[in-house]
Scaffold this motif. Structure first.
Motif, PDB file in Angstrom:
ATOM      1  N   SER B  62       0.821  -1.211   0.000  1.00 20.44           N
ATOM      2  CA  SER B  62       0.000   0.000   0.000  1.00 20.44           C
ATOM      3  C   SER B  62       0.847   1.249   0.000  1.00 20.44           C
ATOM      4  O   SER B  62       0.575   2.193  -0.746  1.00 20.44           O
ATOM      5  CB  SER B  62      -0.899   0.021   1.232  1.00 20.44           C
ATOM      6  OG  SER B  62      -2.057  -0.685   0.985  1.00 20.44           O
ATOM      7  N   ILE B  63       1.889   1.262   0.841  1.00 22.57           N
ATOM      8  CA  ILE B  63       2.728   2.462   0.919  1.00 22.57           C
ATOM      9  C   ILE B  63       3.447   2.689  -0.403  1.00 22.57           C
ATOM     10  O   ILE B  63       3.541   3.815  -0.896  1.00 22.57           O
ATOM     11  CB  ILE B  63       3.730   2.336   2.091  1.00 22.57           C
ATOM     12  CG1 ILE B  63       2.967   2.442   3.411  1.00 22.57           C
ATOM     13  CG2 ILE B  63       4.800   3.408   2.016  1.00 22.57           C
ATOM     14  CD1 ILE B  63       3.808   2.237   4.623  1.00 22.57           C
ATOM     15  N   SER B 202      -5.020   7.420  -1.602  1.00 26.80           N
ATOM     16  CA  SER B 202      -4.595   6.142  -2.158  1.00 26.80           C
ATOM     17  C   SER B 202      -4.512   5.082  -1.060  1.00 26.80           C
ATOM     18  O   SER B 202      -4.895   3.927  -1.257  1.00 26.80           O
ATOM     19  CB  SER B 202      -3.243   6.312  -2.843  1.00 26.80           C
ATOM     20  OG  SER B 202      -2.656   5.062  -3.067  1.00 26.80           O
ATOM     21  N   LEU B 203      -4.037   5.492   0.112  1.00 23.79           N
ATOM     22  CA  LEU B 203      -3.907   4.561   1.231  1.00 23.79           C
ATOM     23  C   LEU B 203      -5.276   4.161   1.764  1.00 23.79           C
ATOM     24  O   LEU B 203      -5.413   3.191   2.510  1.00 23.79           O
ATOM     25  CB  LEU B 203      -3.104   5.252   2.346  1.00 23.79           C
ATOM     26  CG  LEU B 203      -2.307   4.372   3.289  1.00 23.79           C
ATOM     27  CD1 LEU B 203      -1.284   3.598   2.503  1.00 23.79           C
ATOM     28  CD2 LEU B 203      -1.613   5.219   4.331  1.00 23.79           C
ATOM     29  N   ASP B 204      -6.291   4.899   1.376  1.00 22.77           N
ATOM     30  CA  ASP B 204      -7.622   4.765   1.938  1.00 22.77           C
ATOM     31  C   ASP B 204      -8.536   3.939   1.062  1.00 22.77           C
ATOM     32  O   ASP B 204      -9.546   3.433   1.516  1.00 22.77           O
ATOM     33  CB  ASP B 204      -8.200   6.184   2.026  1.00 22.77           C
ATOM     34  CG  ASP B 204      -9.109   6.331   3.200  1.00 22.77           C
ATOM     35  OD1 ASP B 204      -9.009   5.491   4.084  1.00 22.77           O
ATOM     36  OD2 ASP B 204      -9.908   7.267   3.217  1.00 22.77           O
ATOM     37  N   LEU B 220      -3.502  -2.905   1.959  1.00 25.36           N
ATOM     38  CA  LEU B 220      -3.919  -2.904   3.358  1.00 25.36           C
ATOM     39  C   LEU B 220      -5.428  -2.682   3.536  1.00 25.36           C
ATOM     40  O   LEU B 220      -6.071  -3.448   4.268  1.00 25.36           O
ATOM     41  CB  LEU B 220      -3.115  -1.850   4.121  1.00 25.36           C
ATOM     42  CG  LEU B 220      -3.328  -1.817   5.620  1.00 25.36           C
ATOM     43  CD1 LEU B 220      -2.892  -3.120   6.237  1.00 25.36           C
ATOM     44  CD2 LEU B 220      -2.570  -0.665   6.230  1.00 25.36           C
ATOM     45  N   PRO B 221      -6.036  -1.673   2.857  1.00 24.06           N
ATOM     46  CA  PRO B 221      -7.478  -1.496   3.033  1.00 24.06           C
ATOM     47  C   PRO B 221      -8.278  -2.733   2.653  1.00 24.06           C
ATOM     48  O   PRO B 221      -9.296  -3.022   3.272  1.00 24.06           O
ATOM     49  CB  PRO B 221      -7.809  -0.326   2.099  1.00 24.06           C
ATOM     50  CG  PRO B 221      -6.559   0.390   1.910  1.00 24.06           C
ATOM     51  CD  PRO B 221      -5.466  -0.617   2.026  1.00 24.06           C
ATOM     52  N   MET B 222      -7.797  -3.490   1.647  1.00 19.08           N
ATOM     53  CA  MET B 222      -8.533  -4.685   1.245  1.00 19.08           C
ATOM     54  C   MET B 222      -8.560  -5.693   2.381  1.00 19.08           C
ATOM     55  O   MET B 222      -9.581  -6.348   2.641  1.00 19.08           O
ATOM     56  CB  MET B 222      -7.896  -5.306  -0.003  1.00 19.08           C
ATOM     57  CG  MET B 222      -8.250  -4.546  -1.276  1.00 19.08           C
ATOM     58  SD  MET B 222      -7.121  -4.901  -2.624  1.00 19.08           S
ATOM     59  CE  MET B 222      -7.618  -6.535  -3.065  1.00 19.08           C
ATOM     60  N   ILE B 223      -7.429  -5.839   3.084  1.00 17.38           N
ATOM     61  CA  ILE B 223      -7.370  -6.782   4.206  1.00 17.38           C
ATOM     62  C   ILE B 223      -8.242  -6.301   5.358  1.00 17.38           C
ATOM     63  O   ILE B 223      -9.016  -7.069   5.940  1.00 17.38           O
ATOM     64  CB  ILE B 223      -5.906  -6.961   4.665  1.00 17.38           C
ATOM     65  CG1 ILE B 223      -5.170  -7.725   3.580  1.00 17.38           C
ATOM     66  CG2 ILE B 223      -5.832  -7.669   5.992  1.00 17.38           C
ATOM     67  CD1 ILE B 223      -3.813  -8.144   3.949  1.00 17.38           C
TER      68      ILE B 223
END
Lengths: 311, 268
Positions: B62-63, B202-204, B220-223
């Protein structure tokens, strides 16, 4: 008569003159938007008119060459007909509009007093107060939704508090209904409502309200005959800013709304991921797009009328 | 201080905005799995979180995606903003402005779906972008954040005093030099803010990434999203607390810096 080579050279120099720095700068973002925004939309429209197929990709192509020289274009309207005859989709449209509308009104009811109170505080505090309104917006969207799961779920904060003080014996069903979805949307989009409202209310001359008091009007009449009309642009802008994202929202109804809160966003997702029906998903998206564009056109026209009447 | 209705409203409003978030932070330090019982303070869930390899890998992905897409989107967005504010009318300018602002109001579901359909078509013809890569997600996020950055920079460019640029042009500087020597330093705080916003967006994002990402690019958001479907989990509390701390520290540092710069400029 020019010779062929001369013509080609002439055309090339003309083209080279066109490729100036200016046009190059214009073309880079333009190409990006064209390739990754306009093209996908066109493909979406195309697929919405095609037929479903069990293949990869799972839809028929609209344009066919039959035996080499006959161009056949098949436009299939069945997807759209299906959307407006099947009860599930119609209920989906209604649910979406109801949830988005209710949340917009709730946002207005919470946002207006807040924007008004912020605009009435001392000038020193206003920027800090406004920053505090945006700060939660910077934290992840999913986290803000999750916060409400934690508060509302059967073993969550509110229910455990109620149980501790023996106000209820069985946990209340607060999560997984349209009420929870509305709360989530209000919480997530409140800053979008407060900012335009604040901008409108801040400009109101307080002397007008004092004049109304001096002339003997009650606070309520003064509010409705002075503050509300003067902040109308903010009300319209804020409502559009909340309603438009709310109607296409997927994450909040999915996580807070439970099974029965089927909004258009969720229907698109289900059609695509579960039914693997690309054409139905595409035509649903186009209908959703119409729901999104209408309020924008409405507010745009209002603004135009306002500008015209001012002139 | 005497009681005033407006203060009462403000208190309730900010309570509504902040109470849920405070709850997350407080319960991330709770040893018990359940919200109902506060057993004792512990950092157990942070340990559980750090020792989870799936979450760590997704965070890195993600980052990476957020950094790439924010950088490219800031470059493209600044170009687009300059085109909108500084360039003379050209044919298609209205369409350009319309197309560049449209993703702001586009429902994420539609953006994800349409981009996926484009990528599937492109993969069939060119064999690119491979769906397992992070490339597709990065492209999608650039398109999503581009309009936000453009709007932000464009507003700043419109506020800016044009006379400085015109003076430099009159004194014989080339437009490119004017941009890098005059315009860029003036709008740089806005550009940094735009980068931060694009990074955060984007991180969101979970919807577009879920449509576009292949099996190799789980963000990360998907998890987080898939674990939220099963209700409360204390690891998510810990993760949320970390994310909130990082993001709010970033925003506060930025705000303090711009504020200091402003007062410093005034004193000068």
């Amino acid at each position: 008569m020019y010779r062929i080579e001369e013509r080609i050279i002439f055309l090339l120099t003309k083209l080279a003159r066109k490729i100036s720095g200016r046009n190059l700068i214009i073309s880079i973002p333009f190409l990006w938007i064209f390739l990754f925004f306009i093209c996908p939309c066109l493909i979406l429209i195309q697929i919405s008119f095609s037929e479903s197929l069990i293949a990869s990709p799972p839809y028929t192509s609209l344009v066919d060459w039959i035996s080499g020289h006959v161009l056949q274009i098949r436009i299939n309207l069945e997807n759209y007909m299906f959307l407006f005859t099947d009860e599930m989709y119609i209920r989906g449209f209604i649910t979406s509009i109801l949830i988005a509308g209710t949340s917009t009104i709730c946002c207005l009811l919470i946002g207006f007093p807040m924007a008004y109170a912020i605009a009435r505080t001392h000038e020193k505090f206003r920027s800090i107060l406004l920053m505090l309104v945006v700060l939660p917006f910077w934290t992840s969207f999913l986290i803000r939704v999750y916060a409400w799961i934690m508060l509302l779920s059967p073993c969550g904060f509110i229910n455990s508090l109620l149980m501790k003080f023996h106000l209820v014996d069985v946990p209340l069903q607060l999560l997984n209904n349209s009420f929870a979805a509305c709360i989530g949307i209000v919480y997530a989009y409140l800053p979008f409502m407060i900012f335009p409202l604040y901008n409108a209310i801040e400009k109101i001359d307080y002397a007008l309200i004092e004049a109304a008091y001096d002339l003997g009007s009650s606070p309520i009449t003064a509010f409705f005959s002075i503050v509300v009309p003067l902040s109308a642009p903010g009300i319209y802008a804020g409502s559009a800013l909340v309603f438009v994202p709310a109607i296409g929202e997927f994450v909040i109804p999915e996580l807070l709304g439970g099974v029965q809160t089927l909004t258009i966003g969720r229907l698109v997702w289900n059609e695509f991921f579960e039914n693997m029906s690309w054409p139905t998903a595409a035509s649903l998206s186009i209908v959703l797009l119409i729901f999104v564009v209408l309020p924008i056109v409405f507010t745009q026209r209002r603004r135009e009328i306002e500008v015209l009447t001012k002139e | 201080m005497r009681f005033r209705w407006s203060n009462c409203i403000l208190f309730l409003g900010y309570l509504f905005l902040y109470f849920p978030l405070i709850c997350i932070v407080v319960y991330s330090f709770n040893e018990s799995r359940f919200v109902a019982s506060w057993t004792r303070f512990s950092l157990k869930w942070y340990k559980v979180l750090i020792s989870n390899p799936i979450i760590l890998r997704a965070t890195l992905t993600s980052i990476k995606i957020a950094c790439f897409s924010a950088t490219i989107s800031v470059i493209l967005g600044t170009m687009a903003a300059i085109i909108i504010t500084r360039f003379k009318r050209f044919s298609g300018k209205t369409i350009f402005i319309g197309a560049i602002t449209a993703p702001l109001v586009m429902p994420e579901v539609i953006m994800g779906l349409s981009l996926l359909m484009l990528f599937v078509g492109m993969e069939k013809i060119f064999g690119w972008p491979a769906r397992s890569g992070v490339c597709a997600v990065t492209i999608a996020h650039i398109t999503l954040t581009l309009s936000y950055v453009t709007m932000l920079v464009q507003a700043r460019l419109q506020d800016m005093d044009k006379a400085i640029e015109e003076a430099a042009l009159d004194l014989g500087a080339s437009p490119i030099k004017v941009f890098f020597v005059i315009t860029l330093p003036i709008i740089s705080p806005t550009i940094i803010l735009g980068w931060l916003l694009a990074f955060a967006l984007s991180l969101d994002d979970v919807v577009i990434a879920s449509f576009v990402a292949g099996p190799g690019a789980t963000t990360l958001p998907m998890i987080v999203f898939s674990s939220l479907r099963f209700g409360i989990s204390p690891e998510i509390n810990a993760l949320a607390t970390i994310l909130m701390t990082v993001l709010s520290i970033g925003v506060i540092i930025f705000a303090v810096l711009t504020y200091k710069k402003k007062t410093w400029n005034k004193e000068k």
